[in-house]
Write a protein that holds these residues in place. Structure first.
Motif, PDB file in Angstrom:
ATOM      1  N   ALA A 117       0.815  -1.216   0.000  1.00 11.71           N
ATOM      2  CA  ALA A 117       0.000   0.000   0.000  1.00 11.71           C
ATOM      3  C   ALA A 117       0.849   1.267   0.000  1.00 11.71           C
ATOM      4  O   ALA A 117       0.397   2.329  -0.444  1.00 11.71           O
ATOM      5  N   TYR A 118       2.079   1.166   0.486  1.00 14.16           N
ATOM      6  CA  TYR A 118       2.949   2.336   0.520  1.00 14.16           C
ATOM      7  C   TYR A 118       3.503   2.702  -0.852  1.00 14.16           C
ATOM      8  O   TYR A 118       3.986   3.808  -1.051  1.00 14.16           O
ATOM      9  N   GLY A 119       3.466   1.755  -1.787  1.00 15.24           N
ATOM     10  CA  GLY A 119       3.912   2.039  -3.147  1.00 15.24           C
ATOM     11  C   GLY A 119       5.346   2.526  -3.207  1.00 15.24           C
ATOM     12  O   GLY A 119       6.250   1.945  -2.594  1.00 15.24           O
ATOM     13  N   LYS A 120       5.558   3.637  -3.914  1.00 19.06           N
ATOM     14  CA  LYS A 120       6.909   4.169  -4.125  1.00 19.06           C
ATOM     15  C   LYS A 120       7.548   4.694  -2.845  1.00 19.06           C
ATOM     16  O   LYS A 120       8.764   4.849  -2.780  1.00 19.06           O
ATOM     17  N   ALA A 121       6.725   4.958  -1.836  1.00 14.27           N
ATOM     18  CA  ALA A 121       7.258   5.488  -0.574  1.00 14.27           C
ATOM     19  C   ALA A 121       7.832   4.400   0.330  1.00 14.27           C
ATOM     20  O   ALA A 121       8.421   4.703   1.365  1.00 14.27           O
ATOM     21  N   ALA A 122       7.701   3.134  -0.077  1.00 13.57           N
ATOM     22  CA  ALA A 122       8.112   2.020   0.787  1.00 13.57           C
ATOM     23  C   ALA A 122       9.584   2.090   1.172  1.00 13.57           C
ATOM     24  O   ALA A 122       9.945   1.885   2.333  1.00 13.57           O
ATOM     25  N   ASP A 123      10.439   2.387   0.209  1.00 11.54           N
ATOM     26  CA  ASP A 123      11.880   2.430   0.500  1.00 11.54           C
ATOM     27  C   ASP A 123      12.214   3.555   1.475  1.00 11.54           C
ATOM     28  O   ASP A 123      13.042   3.378   2.388  1.00 11.54           O
ATOM     29  N   GLN A 124      11.582   4.703   1.298  1.00 10.73           N
ATOM     30  CA  GLN A 124      11.827   5.820   2.205  1.00 10.73           C
ATOM     31  C   GLN A 124      11.348   5.501   3.615  1.00 10.73           C
ATOM     32  O   GLN A 124      12.024   5.821   4.602  1.00 10.73           O
ATOM     33  N   LEU A 125      10.199   4.871   3.712  1.00  8.57           N
ATOM     34  CA  LEU A 125       9.675   4.493   5.020  1.00  8.57           C
ATOM     35  C   LEU A 125      10.562   3.449   5.686  1.00  8.57           C
ATOM     36  O   LEU A 125      10.789   3.485   6.894  1.00  8.57           O
ATOM     37  N   GLU A 126      11.052   2.518   4.891  1.00  8.79           N
ATOM     38  CA  GLU A 126      11.959   1.502   5.428  1.00  8.79           C
ATOM     39  C   GLU A 126      13.214   2.152   5.997  1.00  8.79           C
ATOM     40  O   GLU A 126      13.689   1.792   7.079  1.00  8.79           O
ATOM     41  N   GLU A 127      13.742   3.122   5.285  1.00  8.36           N
ATOM     42  CA  GLU A 127      14.936   3.834   5.743  1.00  8.36           C
ATOM     43  C   GLU A 127      14.650   4.594   7.037  1.00  8.36           C
ATOM     44  O   GLU A 127      15.473   4.594   7.965  1.00  8.36           O
ATOM     45  N   TYR A 128      13.479   5.223   7.117  1.00 10.34           N
ATOM     46  CA  TYR A 128      13.152   6.030   8.292  1.00 10.34           C
ATOM     47  C   TYR A 128      12.822   5.161   9.504  1.00 10.34           C
ATOM     48  O   TYR A 128      13.362   5.370  10.599  1.00 10.34           O
ATOM     49  N   TRP A 129      11.908   4.197   9.314  1.00  6.43           N
ATOM     50  CA  TRP A 129      11.429   3.418  10.448  1.00  6.43           C
ATOM     51  C   TRP A 129      12.349   2.258  10.807  1.00  6.43           C
ATOM     52  O   TRP A 129      12.477   1.897  11.980  1.00  6.43           O
ATOM     53  N   GLY A 130      12.978   1.662   9.813  1.00  7.40           N
ATOM     54  CA  GLY A 130      13.785   0.473  10.082  1.00  7.40           C
ATOM     55  C   GLY A 130      14.844   0.689  11.130  1.00  7.40           C
ATOM     56  O   GLY A 130      15.044  -0.141  12.032  1.00  7.40           O
ATOM     57  N   LYS A 131      15.510   1.812  11.060  1.00  4.84           N
ATOM     58  CA  LYS A 131      16.600   2.055  12.007  1.00  4.84           C
ATOM     59  C   LYS A 131      16.096   2.390  13.413  1.00  4.84           C
ATOM     60  O   LYS A 131      16.873   2.387  14.372  1.00  4.84           O
ATOM     61  N   GLN A 132      14.795   2.675  13.559  1.00  2.00           N
ATOM     62  CA  GLN A 132      14.245   2.959  14.883  1.00  2.00           C
ATOM     63  C   GLN A 132      13.771   1.711  15.614  1.00  2.00           C
ATOM     64  O   GLN A 132      13.490   1.764  16.809  1.00  2.00           O
ATOM     65  N   VAL A 133      13.669   0.599  14.904  1.00  4.81           N
ATOM     66  CA  VAL A 133      13.232  -0.653  15.522  1.00  4.81           C
ATOM     67  C   VAL A 133      14.417  -1.283  16.250  1.00  4.81           C
ATOM     68  O   VAL A 133      15.477  -1.483  15.640  1.00  4.81           O
ATOM     69  N   PRO A 134      14.291  -1.589  17.544  1.00  7.23           N
ATOM     70  CA  PRO A 134      15.424  -2.175  18.271  1.00  7.23           C
ATOM     71  C   PRO A 134      15.987  -3.422  17.600  1.00  7.23           C
ATOM     72  O   PRO A 134      17.201  -3.530  17.388  1.00  7.23           O
ATOM     73  N   PHE A 135      15.138  -4.389  17.266  1.00  7.46           N
ATOM     74  CA  PHE A 135      15.593  -5.576  16.540  1.00  7.46           C
ATOM     75  C   PHE A 135      14.391  -6.402  16.110  1.00  7.46           C
ATOM     76  O   PHE A 135      13.473  -6.600  16.902  1.00  7.46           O
ATOM     77  N   PRO A 136      14.406  -6.876  14.876  1.00  5.53           N
ATOM     78  CA  PRO A 136      15.411  -6.641  13.836  1.00  5.53           C
ATOM     79  C   PRO A 136      15.310  -5.230  13.259  1.00  5.53           C
ATOM     80  O   PRO A 136      14.238  -4.624  13.290  1.00  5.53           O
ATOM     81  N   LYS A 137      16.414  -4.730  12.751  1.00  2.33           N
ATOM     82  CA  LYS A 137      16.503  -3.348  12.282  1.00  2.33           C
ATOM     83  C   LYS A 137      15.837  -3.194  10.919  1.00  2.33           C
ATOM     84  O   LYS A 137      16.484  -2.917   9.903  1.00  2.33           O
ATOM     85  N   ARG A 138      14.538  -3.326  10.925  1.00  2.39           N
ATOM     86  CA  ARG A 138      13.767  -3.187   9.689  1.00  2.39           C
ATOM     87  C   ARG A 138      12.291  -3.052  10.055  1.00  2.39           C
ATOM     88  O   ARG A 138      11.896  -3.299  11.197  1.00  2.39           O
ATOM     89  N   MET A 139      11.503  -2.690   9.063  1.00  5.51           N
ATOM     90  CA  MET A 139      10.052  -2.703   9.263  1.00  5.51           C
ATOM     91  C   MET A 139       9.558  -4.142   9.262  1.00  5.51           C
ATOM     92  O   MET A 139      10.252  -5.058   8.783  1.00  5.51           O
ATOM     93  N   GLY A 140       8.381  -4.336   9.794  1.00  8.00           N
ATOM     94  CA  GLY A 140       7.809  -5.675   9.787  1.00  8.00           C
ATOM     95  C   GLY A 140       7.333  -6.076   8.403  1.00  8.00           C
ATOM     96  O   GLY A 140       7.231  -5.242   7.487  1.00  8.00           O
ATOM     97  N   ARG A 141       7.042  -7.350   8.259  1.00 11.84           N
ATOM     98  CA  ARG A 141       6.577  -7.893   6.982  1.00 11.84           C
ATOM     99  C   ARG A 141       5.169  -8.458   7.143  1.00 11.84           C
ATOM    100  O   ARG A 141       4.825  -9.002   8.202  1.00 11.84           O
ATOM    101  N   SER A 142       4.404  -8.342   6.083  1.00 12.46           N
ATOM    102  CA  SER A 142       3.037  -8.869   6.113  1.00 12.46           C
ATOM    103  C   SER A 142       3.032 -10.357   6.444  1.00 12.46           C
ATOM    104  O   SER A 142       2.118 -10.850   7.114  1.00 12.46           O
ATOM    105  N   THR A 143       4.039 -11.072   5.977  1.00 14.49           N
ATOM    106  CA  THR A 143       4.107 -12.512   6.237  1.00 14.49           C
ATOM    107  C   THR A 143       4.263 -12.808   7.723  1.00 14.49           C
ATOM    108  O   THR A 143       3.828 -13.862   8.199  1.00 14.49           O
TER     109      THR A 143
END
Length: 254
Positions: A197-223
């Motif tokens: 649903a994030y479309g083209k913004a997915a990579d930017q969101l991953e860069e922003y949010w991923g590093k804020q997650v303690p572990f694992p250092k990424r956004m979650g996955r639908s799976t």
């Protein structure tokens, strides 16, 4: 609970969380009905997996009941998962110009994320209650989708946080209400999940949010949402609980 041979309803089943859940339940042997409004995606899933798609308005009783009836025609309905989305109004409670947040914006968000969830919850519960009980009297499980915003809503998220807080608040009460019928109720509170649903913004969101997650250092996955939904369905002792799925992320104020 044994998944194979049961029918499962996934409301919002064409979205990121929903589609992943549809695929996981189907792989486990469930007869899945996708209930959504995205007809092209729903029909594509129906063709690919051999499941059923029913155009469904989560706000409408007759529409949800039609999807439920389709699921019951395939086998005993024992699983209902609600992942539907909707408009999420936002903004500060008092804007920079001194004006209060519009009441209609708040109402629309509550309507889509809380009222519609309640609608699916009540109708699914009545349908699952009609099924024959399994060992120990269990009939099935209802899984709702909350959010960690229910606990740490950010600046500008007041309507969404209130709606998802309502989903959290319903969980234990619904489980207690339905316990005589052998129906469990569990909610999943995702953190930042990277969906199509994030479309083209997915990579930017991953860069922003991923590093804020303690572990694992990424956004979650639908799976990962889908994996948890299946585990909840299978484990009869999970009931009346809201499970955070967030990599230990806690939202900052903004």
């Amino acid at each position: 609970m044994e998944i194979s041979g049961t029918s499962a309803l996934v409301v919002g089943g064409t979205g990121g969380l929903g589609e992943a859940t549809v695929r996981r339940l189907h792989a486990a042997g469930a007869k899945v009905v996708v209930a959504d409004v995205a007809d092209d995606k729903g029909k594509a899933l129906e063709s690919e997996l051999g499941i059923r798609y029913v155009h469904t308005d989560a706000s409408d009783e007759d529409s949800v009941n039609a999807a439920i009836a389709e699921a019951e025609s395939l086998g005993p309905l024992r699983i209902s998962v609600d992942t539907h989305g909707g408009p999420a109004g936002g903004g500060r409670l008092v804007g920079k110009d001194g004006s209060p947040m519009p009441l209609d914006s708040f109402k629309k968000t509550i309507e889509s994320y809380l009222n519609w969830t309640f609608n699916v919850l009540r109708l699914s519960a009545a349908a699952i209650a009609r099924q024959e009980p399994l060992e120990e009297g269990g009939r099935g499980v209802i899984i709702n989708t909350a959010s960690i915003a229910a606990y740490e809503g950010q600046v500008g998220q007041l309507p969404y946080a209130a709606a998802k807080g309502g989903v959290v608040g319903m969980t234990l009460v619904a489980a207690r209400d339905l316990s005589p019928l052998g129906i469990r109720v569990v909610s999943i509170a995702p953190g930042t999940i990277n969906t199509p649903a994030y479309g083209k913004a997915a990579d930017q969101l991953e860069e922003y949010w991923g590093k804020q997650v303690p572990f694992p250092k990424r956004m979650g996955r639908s799976t990962e949402y889908a994996q948890l939904a299946l585990a909840i369905a299978e484990n009869d002792y999970l009931n009346g609980e809201v499970i955070r799925l967030d990599g230990a992320l806690r939202f900052p104020p903004k």
